[in-house]
Enzyme design. Sequence first.
Site, PDB file in Angstrom:
ATOM      1  N   HIS A  78      54.172  18.470 -54.832  1.00 31.10           N
ATOM      2  CA  HIS A  78      54.563  18.109 -56.202  1.00 31.10           C
ATOM      3  C   HIS A  78      55.390  19.220 -56.838  1.00 31.10           C
ATOM      4  O   HIS A  78      55.453  20.346 -56.336  1.00 31.10           O
ATOM      5  CB  HIS A  78      53.328  17.844 -57.071  1.00 31.10           C
ATOM      6  CG  HIS A  78      52.477  19.059 -57.310  1.00 31.10           C
ATOM      7  ND1 HIS A  78      51.690  19.614 -56.330  1.00 31.10           N
ATOM      8  CD2 HIS A  78      52.309  19.832 -58.412  1.00 31.10           C
ATOM      9  CE1 HIS A  78      51.065  20.670 -56.812  1.00 31.10           C
ATOM     10  NE2 HIS A  78      51.430  20.842 -58.068  1.00 31.10           N
TER      11      HIS A  78
ATOM     12  N   HIS B  15      55.626  22.403 -54.282  1.00 26.88           N
ATOM     13  CA  HIS B  15      54.573  23.184 -53.634  1.00 26.88           C
ATOM     14  C   HIS B  15      53.367  22.318 -53.334  1.00 26.88           C
ATOM     15  O   HIS B  15      53.219  21.217 -53.866  1.00 26.88           O
ATOM     16  CB  HIS B  15      54.185  24.401 -54.481  1.00 26.88           C
ATOM     17  CG  HIS B  15      53.669  24.060 -55.839  1.00 26.88           C
ATOM     18  ND1 HIS B  15      54.479  23.649 -56.874  1.00 26.88           N
ATOM     19  CD2 HIS B  15      52.407  24.041 -56.336  1.00 26.88           C
ATOM     20  CE1 HIS B  15      53.762  23.402 -57.943  1.00 26.88           C
ATOM     21  NE2 HIS B  15      52.477  23.625 -57.650  1.00 26.88           N
TER      22      HIS B  15
ATOM     23  N   ASP C 282      55.349  20.843 -60.705  1.00 24.91           N
ATOM     24  CA  ASP C 282      54.344  20.798 -61.778  1.00 24.91           C
ATOM     25  C   ASP C 282      54.767  19.914 -62.953  1.00 24.91           C
ATOM     26  O   ASP C 282      55.863  20.077 -63.509  1.00 24.91           O
ATOM     27  CB  ASP C 282      54.046  22.217 -62.286  1.00 24.91           C
ATOM     28  CG  ASP C 282      53.233  23.004 -61.271  1.00 24.91           C
ATOM     29  OD1 ASP C 282      52.436  22.389 -60.539  1.00 24.91           O
ATOM     30  OD2 ASP C 282      53.409  24.238 -61.210  1.00 24.91           O
TER      31      ASP C 282
ATOM     32  N   ARG D  93      46.649  29.950 -64.063  1.00 31.20           N
ATOM     33  CA  ARG D  93      48.100  29.680 -64.012  1.00 31.20           C
ATOM     34  C   ARG D  93      48.659  29.664 -65.421  1.00 31.20           C
ATOM     35  O   ARG D  93      48.049  29.087 -66.327  1.00 31.20           O
ATOM     36  CB  ARG D  93      48.348  28.333 -63.338  1.00 31.20           C
ATOM     37  CG  ARG D  93      49.816  28.112 -62.979  1.00 31.20           C
ATOM     38  CD  ARG D  93      50.011  26.763 -62.337  1.00 31.20           C
ATOM     39  NE  ARG D  93      50.369  25.771 -63.341  1.00 31.20           N
ATOM     40  CZ  ARG D  93      50.425  24.462 -63.126  1.00 31.20           C
ATOM     41  NH1 ARG D  93      50.131  23.962 -61.928  1.00 31.20           N
ATOM     42  NH2 ARG D  93      50.772  23.635 -64.092  1.00 31.20           N
TER      43      ARG D  93
HETATM   44  C1  SIN Z   1      49.122  24.293 -58.434  1.00 32.96           C
HETATM   45  O1  SIN Z   1      49.508  24.920 -59.412  1.00 32.96           O
HETATM   46  O2  SIN Z   1      49.598  23.218 -58.124  1.00 32.96           O
HETATM   47  C2  SIN Z   1      48.032  24.916 -57.585  1.00 32.96           C
HETATM   48  C3  SIN Z   1      48.625  25.829 -56.580  1.00 32.96           C
HETATM   49  C4  SIN Z   1      47.583  26.620 -55.848  1.00 32.96           C
HETATM   50  O3  SIN Z   1      46.413  26.613 -56.236  1.00 32.96           O
HETATM   51  O4  SIN Z   1      47.947  27.275 -54.872  1.00 32.96           O
END
Ligand code: SIN
Length: 298
Positions: A125, A274, A127, A289
């Site tokens: 995805h 990612h 974000d 995050r």
């Molecule tokens: C995310 O922000 O999508 C999670 C990424 C992660 O935990 O590595």
Amino acid sequence: MSSLSGRQGPRYRHLAGEGEPYETIGVEKLTPIIGAEISGVDIGAMVSDDIRSNRQIDEIHRALAENLVIFFRDQHITPQQHLAFGRKFGELHIHPAAPHEGDDPALMKIYADKDSPRANGEGWHSDVSCDPEPPMGSILHIRQCPPRGGDTLFANMYAAYDALSDRMKTYLGGLTALHDGEPIYRGLYANYGVADRPSYPSAEHPVIRTHPATGRKALYVNRGFTRHIVGIPRDESDAMLAYLYQHAENPLFQCRFRWTENAVAFWDNRCAQHRAMWDYWPHTRAGTRVTIKGERPV
Ligand code: SIN
């Protein structure tokens, strides 16, 4: 030779060359195509030192533009320093559904342990691409790592676009797609006691977007949020999206980051996707995050 390897060569050539040397940071590429480890940066000190940080911030911007995702090891930062680092790159974005840590809603909680029904970001995805103005970038600080696993994979969507045939680029060029948060977010964080909102964002975005800083074109559909391509029959949309997801997930476009405690990853959601690996159950992986606001894709 497989048909895929037979298609390599110029179609899969990455366009980014070596840039000018950096003066205030070290940049060590992970792969020729995406990802770099940055050295010489102390994020905690940087956020309280404006003179040095302005030059470093400019070079971090450049390293991000050239590598799409950058990594910083051994950053023993507080939540306030994490938030302050994010604000160096723009206003902070508030996640429409996810829980936050502490009082600041901009500090998103990233957590999975033996009791978790799921972990964040398990599918490919970009974000919150369902937002009308999806986030420009995300900065993840992992404080606690499992003994093994919990890597994050990143994929270069400029390279995915570049590798399409000219006919496919022309076909996709004028199309938009619907990105919808509703089917993803409703009930998703119930295990954290998060109550659902009346509705979640959805937005129509170009299938191919132009990055506002680099001017390069990137494929902008993802398995997580994209529902259908607008204005074509649904079966054609389903087939086209299935092809584009498979294409975007080609390992040739990827790097994989192995976390160590207190590492930080900073990725550009406008040109990279990612995926987080939840392969470490029953162990715990924890962090926060901070996400930076972006603009309406064009
Ligand atoms: C995310 O922000 O999508 C999670 C990424 C992660 O935990 O590595």
